[in-house]
Design a protein around this motif. Sequence first.
Motif, PDB file in Angstrom:
ATOM      1  N   ILE A   8       0.839  -1.200   0.000  1.00  0.00           N
ATOM      2  CA  ILE A   8       0.000   0.000   0.000  1.00  0.00           C
ATOM      3  C   ILE A   8       0.873   1.249   0.000  1.00  0.00           C
ATOM      4  CG2 ILE A   8      -1.622   1.358   1.395  1.00  0.00           C
ATOM      5  CD1 ILE A   8      -2.979  -1.324   2.140  1.00  0.00           C
ATOM      6  N   VAL A   9       1.918   1.249   0.827  1.00  0.00           N
ATOM      7  CA  VAL A   9       2.827   2.400   0.906  1.00  0.00           C
ATOM      8  C   VAL A   9       3.421   2.716  -0.467  1.00  0.00           C
ATOM      9  CG1 VAL A   9       5.062   3.182   1.812  1.00  0.00           C
ATOM     10  CG2 VAL A   9       3.386   2.161   3.362  1.00  0.00           C
ATOM     11  N   CYS A  10       3.853   1.687  -1.191  1.00  0.00           N
ATOM     12  CA  CYS A  10       4.505   1.947  -2.485  1.00  0.00           C
ATOM     13  C   CYS A  10       3.512   2.075  -3.628  1.00  0.00           C
ATOM     14  CB  CYS A  10       5.572   0.904  -2.768  1.00  0.00           C
ATOM     15  SG  CYS A  10       4.961  -0.726  -3.174  1.00  0.00           S
ATOM     16  N   GLY A  11       2.212   1.914  -3.356  1.00  0.00           N
ATOM     17  CA  GLY A  11       1.200   2.126  -4.380  1.00  0.00           C
ATOM     18  C   GLY A  11       0.843   0.904  -5.199  1.00  0.00           C
ATOM     19  N   ASP A  12       1.374  -0.275  -4.852  1.00  0.00           N
ATOM     20  CA  ASP A  12       1.048  -1.490  -5.595  1.00  0.00           C
ATOM     21  C   ASP A  12      -0.367  -1.976  -5.317  1.00  0.00           C
ATOM     22  OD1 ASP A  12       3.578  -1.459  -6.670  1.00  0.00           O
ATOM     23  OD2 ASP A  12       4.389  -2.992  -5.323  1.00  0.00           O
ATOM     24  N   ILE A  13      -0.890  -1.657  -4.127  1.00  0.00           N
ATOM     25  CA  ILE A  13      -2.257  -2.012  -3.750  1.00  0.00           C
ATOM     26  C   ILE A  13      -2.968  -0.706  -3.412  1.00  0.00           C
ATOM     27  CG2 ILE A  13      -3.693  -3.184  -2.039  1.00  0.00           C
ATOM     28  CD1 ILE A  13      -1.544  -5.305  -1.788  1.00  0.00           C
ATOM     29  N   PRO A  14      -4.154  -0.483  -3.982  1.00  0.00           N
ATOM     30  CA  PRO A  14      -4.867   0.762  -3.686  1.00  0.00           C
ATOM     31  C   PRO A  14      -5.441   0.776  -2.276  1.00  0.00           C
ATOM     32  CG  PRO A  14      -6.205  -0.647  -5.093  1.00  0.00           C
ATOM     33  CD  PRO A  14      -4.869  -1.328  -4.938  1.00  0.00           C
TER      34      PRO A  14
END
Length: 113
Positions: A8-14
């Motif tokens: 989530i932090v790196c944006g791979d999971i919304p």
Amino acid sequence: MDCLFCKIVCGDIPARKFCEDDQVIAFHDISAQAPVHFLVLPKKHIATLNDLSEENDKLLAGHILVTAQRLAREQGCQDGFRVVMNCNDLGGQTVHHIHMHVLGQRQMHWPPG
């Protein structure tokens, strides 16, 4: 890394993020237990509260608390709210990346259950 919150932090999971700075992010809980229920977590991966380092993470832990307090107020919880941090499986931690739940806008009871 296979950590849900790191993804989530790196944006791979919304996620429904509503606050982010260089150290922490905050997003709404997908299984809300109160009208206001969000998580605050460090961007840095720290698996459990037992893994906090006094010399390196003291300021980060304080930043998480101050951010939670500010966001709770901004979300309309100035009359009261609850913060919860679970540690390890027996303590109810399901994602091993430290995070603080902030719950508000309903009466909280003790013990929680």
